[in-house]
Design a protein around this motif. Sequence first.
Motif, PDB file in Angstrom:
ATOM      1  N   LYS A  18      -8.438  12.091   1.461  1.00  0.00           N
ATOM      2  CA  LYS A  18      -8.208  10.837   0.749  1.00  0.00           C
ATOM      3  C   LYS A  18      -9.258  10.597  -0.328  1.00  0.00           C
ATOM      4  CE  LYS A  18      -7.865   5.878   1.743  1.00  0.00           C
ATOM      5  NZ  LYS A  18      -7.870   4.861   2.807  1.00  0.00           N
ATOM      6  N   GLU A  19     -10.544  10.880  -0.021  1.00  0.00           N
ATOM      7  CA  GLU A  19     -11.624  10.627  -0.966  1.00  0.00           C
ATOM      8  C   GLU A  19     -11.462  11.458  -2.240  1.00  0.00           C
ATOM      9  OE1 GLU A  19     -12.157  11.252   2.332  1.00  0.00           O
ATOM     10  OE2 GLU A  19     -12.566   9.163   2.853  1.00  0.00           O
ATOM     11  N   ALA A  20     -11.027  12.708  -2.108  1.00  0.00           N
ATOM     12  CA  ALA A  20     -10.836  13.566  -3.276  1.00  0.00           C
ATOM     13  C   ALA A  20      -9.694  13.035  -4.144  1.00  0.00           C
ATOM     14  CB  ALA A  20     -10.559  14.999  -2.855  1.00  0.00           C
ATOM     15  N   ALA A  21      -8.627  12.555  -3.510  1.00  0.00           N
ATOM     16  CA  ALA A  21      -7.492  12.006  -4.254  1.00  0.00           C
ATOM     17  C   ALA A  21      -7.918  10.753  -5.028  1.00  0.00           C
ATOM     18  CB  ALA A  21      -6.351  11.670  -3.302  1.00  0.00           C
ATOM     19  N   ILE A  22      -8.671   9.875  -4.376  1.00  0.00           N
ATOM     20  CA  ILE A  22      -9.141   8.642  -5.023  1.00  0.00           C
ATOM     21  C   ILE A  22     -10.097   8.974  -6.170  1.00  0.00           C
ATOM     22  CG2 ILE A  22     -10.539   6.555  -4.692  1.00  0.00           C
ATOM     23  CD1 ILE A  22      -9.288   6.360  -1.867  1.00  0.00           C
ATOM     24  N   SER A  23     -11.023   9.897  -5.936  1.00  0.00           N
ATOM     25  CA  SER A  23     -11.979  10.277  -6.974  1.00  0.00           C
ATOM     26  C   SER A  23     -11.273  10.844  -8.201  1.00  0.00           C
ATOM     27  CB  SER A  23     -12.962  11.306  -6.411  1.00  0.00           C
ATOM     28  OG  SER A  23     -13.821  11.755  -7.414  1.00  0.00           O
TER      29      SER A  23
ATOM     30  N   LYS B  31      -1.675   2.819  -5.180  1.00  0.00           N
ATOM     31  CA  LYS B  31      -1.793   2.886  -3.724  1.00  0.00           C
ATOM     32  C   LYS B  31      -1.975   4.315  -3.265  1.00  0.00           C
ATOM     33  CE  LYS B  31       3.142   3.208  -2.756  1.00  0.00           C
ATOM     34  NZ  LYS B  31       4.241   2.738  -1.951  1.00  0.00           N
ATOM     35  N   HIS B  32      -2.590   4.454  -2.089  1.00  0.00           N
ATOM     36  CA  HIS B  32      -2.818   5.757  -1.460  1.00  0.00           C
ATOM     37  C   HIS B  32      -1.609   6.086  -0.593  1.00  0.00           C
ATOM     38  CE1 HIS B  32      -4.150   7.871   2.294  1.00  0.00           C
ATOM     39  NE2 HIS B  32      -4.454   8.763   1.365  1.00  0.00           N
ATOM     40  N   VAL B  33      -1.159   7.343  -0.651  1.00  0.00           N
ATOM     41  CA  VAL B  33      -0.031   7.786   0.170  1.00  0.00           C
ATOM     42  C   VAL B  33      -0.413   9.089   0.848  1.00  0.00           C
ATOM     43  CG1 VAL B  33       2.364   8.576   0.141  1.00  0.00           C
ATOM     44  CG2 VAL B  33       1.652   6.742  -1.393  1.00  0.00           C
ATOM     45  N   LYS B  34      -0.209   9.167   2.171  1.00  0.00           N
ATOM     46  CA  LYS B  34      -0.396  10.420   2.890  1.00  0.00           C
ATOM     47  C   LYS B  34       0.982  11.000   3.110  1.00  0.00           C
ATOM     48  CE  LYS B  34      -2.599  12.563   6.897  1.00  0.00           C
ATOM     49  NZ  LYS B  34      -2.150  13.828   6.518  1.00  0.00           N
ATOM     50  N   SER B  35       1.184  12.213   2.598  1.00  0.00           N
ATOM     51  CA  SER B  35       2.502  12.839   2.649  1.00  0.00           C
ATOM     52  C   SER B  35       2.564  13.866   3.770  1.00  0.00           C
ATOM     53  CB  SER B  35       2.811  13.529   1.319  1.00  0.00           C
ATOM     54  OG  SER B  35       2.705  12.623   0.268  1.00  0.00           O
ATOM     55  N   GLY B  36       3.042  13.479   4.917  1.00  0.00           N
ATOM     56  CA  GLY B  36       3.197  14.399   6.040  1.00  0.00           C
ATOM     57  C   GLY B  36       1.865  14.926   6.545  1.00  0.00           C
TER      58      GLY B  36
ATOM     59  N   PRO C 227     -11.926  -2.197 -12.639  1.00  0.00           N
ATOM     60  CA  PRO C 227     -11.983  -2.931 -11.376  1.00  0.00           C
ATOM     61  C   PRO C 227     -11.282  -2.121 -10.286  1.00  0.00           C
ATOM     62  CG  PRO C 227     -10.287  -3.844 -12.800  1.00  0.00           C
ATOM     63  CD  PRO C 227     -10.980  -2.774 -13.579  1.00  0.00           C
ATOM     64  N   LEU C 228     -11.883  -2.029  -9.133  1.00  0.00           N
ATOM     65  CA  LEU C 228     -11.292  -1.273  -8.025  1.00  0.00           C
ATOM     66  C   LEU C 228     -10.728  -2.244  -6.999  1.00  0.00           C
ATOM     67  CD1 LEU C 228     -14.122   1.381  -7.515  1.00  0.00           C
ATOM     68  CD2 LEU C 228     -12.110   1.536  -8.984  1.00  0.00           C
ATOM     69  N   ASP C 229      -9.674  -1.812  -6.313  1.00  0.00           N
ATOM     70  CA  ASP C 229      -9.119  -2.667  -5.264  1.00  0.00           C
ATOM     71  C   ASP C 229      -9.955  -2.542  -3.989  1.00  0.00           C
ATOM     72  OD1 ASP C 229      -8.412  -0.289  -4.000  1.00  0.00           O
ATOM     73  OD2 ASP C 229      -6.257  -0.560  -4.272  1.00  0.00           O
ATOM     74  N   GLU C 230      -9.510  -3.159  -2.912  1.00  0.00           N
ATOM     75  CA  GLU C 230     -10.277  -3.163  -1.667  1.00  0.00           C
ATOM     76  C   GLU C 230     -10.443  -1.781  -1.044  1.00  0.00           C
ATOM     77  OE1 GLU C 230      -5.969  -4.015  -0.770  1.00  0.00           O
ATOM     78  OE2 GLU C 230      -7.417  -4.829  -2.164  1.00  0.00           O
ATOM     79  N   HIS C 231      -9.630  -0.792  -1.475  1.00  0.00           N
ATOM     80  CA  HIS C 231      -9.711   0.578  -0.958  1.00  0.00           C
ATOM     81  C   HIS C 231     -10.482   1.493  -1.914  1.00  0.00           C
ATOM     82  CE1 HIS C 231      -6.893  -0.547   2.148  1.00  0.00           C
ATOM     83  NE2 HIS C 231      -6.071  -1.015   1.221  1.00  0.00           N
ATOM     84  N   GLY C 232     -11.009   0.919  -3.013  1.00  0.00           N
ATOM     85  CA  GLY C 232     -11.765   1.702  -3.978  1.00  0.00           C
ATOM     86  C   GLY C 232     -10.894   2.450  -4.966  1.00  0.00           C
ATOM     87  N   ILE C 233      -9.644   2.017  -5.142  1.00  0.00           N
ATOM     88  CA  ILE C 233      -8.702   2.696  -6.035  1.00  0.00           C
ATOM     89  C   ILE C 233      -8.559   1.890  -7.325  1.00  0.00           C
ATOM     90  CG2 ILE C 233      -6.349   3.574  -6.287  1.00  0.00           C
ATOM     91  CD1 ILE C 233      -6.225   3.742  -3.209  1.00  0.00           C
ATOM     92  N   ALA C 234      -8.675   2.588  -8.457  1.00  0.00           N
ATOM     93  CA  ALA C 234      -8.552   1.947  -9.769  1.00  0.00           C
ATOM     94  C   ALA C 234      -7.076   1.698 -10.100  1.00  0.00           C
ATOM     95  CB  ALA C 234      -9.180   2.836 -10.838  1.00  0.00           C
ATOM     96  N   PRO C 235      -6.800   0.774 -11.024  1.00  0.00           N
ATOM     97  CA  PRO C 235      -5.415   0.559 -11.464  1.00  0.00           C
ATOM     98  C   PRO C 235      -4.877   1.811 -12.163  1.00  0.00           C
ATOM     99  CG  PRO C 235      -6.880  -1.157 -12.311  1.00  0.00           C
ATOM    100  CD  PRO C 235      -7.731  -0.135 -11.677  1.00  0.00           C
ATOM    101  N   CYS C 236      -3.582   1.839 -12.383  1.00  0.00           N
ATOM    102  CA  CYS C 236      -2.942   2.958 -13.061  1.00  0.00           C
ATOM    103  C   CYS C 236      -3.545   3.128 -14.451  1.00  0.00           C
ATOM    104  CB  CYS C 236      -1.436   2.710 -13.170  1.00  0.00           C
ATOM    105  SG  CYS C 236      -0.578   3.987 -14.130  1.00  0.00           S
ATOM    106  N   PRO C 237      -3.929   4.357 -14.809  1.00  0.00           N
ATOM    107  CA  PRO C 237      -4.535   4.562 -16.129  1.00  0.00           C
ATOM    108  C   PRO C 237      -3.529   4.433 -17.271  1.00  0.00           C
ATOM    109  CG  PRO C 237      -4.291   6.645 -14.992  1.00  0.00           C
ATOM    110  CD  PRO C 237      -3.906   5.584 -14.019  1.00  0.00           C
TER     111      PRO C 237
ATOM    112  N   ASP D 143       1.072  18.231   3.620  1.00  0.00           N
ATOM    113  CA  ASP D 143       1.146  18.036   2.172  1.00  0.00           C
ATOM    114  C   ASP D 143      -0.137  17.459   1.597  1.00  0.00           C
ATOM    115  OD1 ASP D 143       3.668  19.059   2.074  1.00  0.00           O
ATOM    116  OD2 ASP D 143       4.666  17.116   2.131  1.00  0.00           O
ATOM    117  N   GLY D 144      -0.765  16.558   2.275  1.00  0.00           N
ATOM    118  CA  GLY D 144      -2.021  16.003   1.809  1.00  0.00           C
ATOM    119  C   GLY D 144      -1.922  14.568   1.329  1.00  0.00           C
ATOM    120  N   HIS D 145      -2.902  14.178   0.532  1.00  0.00           N
ATOM    121  CA  HIS D 145      -3.045  12.803   0.058  1.00  0.00           C
ATOM    122  C   HIS D 145      -2.828  12.758  -1.449  1.00  0.00           C
ATOM    123  CE1 HIS D 145      -5.024  11.473   3.828  1.00  0.00           C
ATOM    124  NE2 HIS D 145      -5.383  12.740   3.882  1.00  0.00           N
ATOM    125  N   ARG D 146      -2.278  11.640  -1.922  1.00  0.00           N
ATOM    126  CA  ARG D 146      -2.173  11.407  -3.355  1.00  0.00           C
ATOM    127  C   ARG D 146      -2.168   9.910  -3.619  1.00  0.00           C
ATOM    128  NH1 ARG D 146       3.769  12.483  -5.732  1.00  0.00           N
ATOM    129  NH2 ARG D 146       4.967  11.360  -4.184  1.00  0.00           N
TER     130      ARG D 146
END
Length: 173
Positions: A158-163, A129-134, A112-122, A137-140
């Motif tokens: 962001k899309e690459a981090a989520i994928s 959650k999505h975090v943008k670091s500066g 199940p994905l959340d409203e941002h398309g992110i899966a729960p912790c494996p 640094d990028g997204h994770r």
Amino acid sequence: MTDKTEAQPEALYVAEQLDATRHAFGDDNAQSKRRASAELRRQHAEIQQLKAQLSARQAAPDGWVPCTITYEGQHPEDVAYGPKIMMARLKKWLVRYFALKAEVHSETKAMPLDEHGIAPCPLCGSKSKHVKSGESDGHRILCWSDECECSSGYFFDKEAAISSWNSRTKEGK
């Protein structure tokens, strides 16, 4: 004369006919016919030479065999050539790789994905959650649980981090 490789014997026949008519009738166009005949023979010889070169390039060394695989119901495809034992190992590895890839893909679809398309912790199943670091640094993606500390690597978008996060499994961490 549909296929140029099949037309070569006919070209030689035409060259012979040009020579025959030139000799038989003492034709005024004898010089033109002689040049045309010579050119047909030259082209035939060049095509035969090119065929031989092509055949030599396509031939695999003695003892080499193709590694043929079928992926996702497609037609069989030769993906490599090499010694028989190496191709057997490669095929075994590729079959396993594609099976694991399909397994991960089916597990990802079921999550199940959340409203941002992110899966729960494996690892623990908690919300992520999505975090943008500066700016540089990028997204994770991070696990929201205080006990888990699971996170993805850094990505430029962001899309690459989520994928990447969504394709992880408990075994793959």
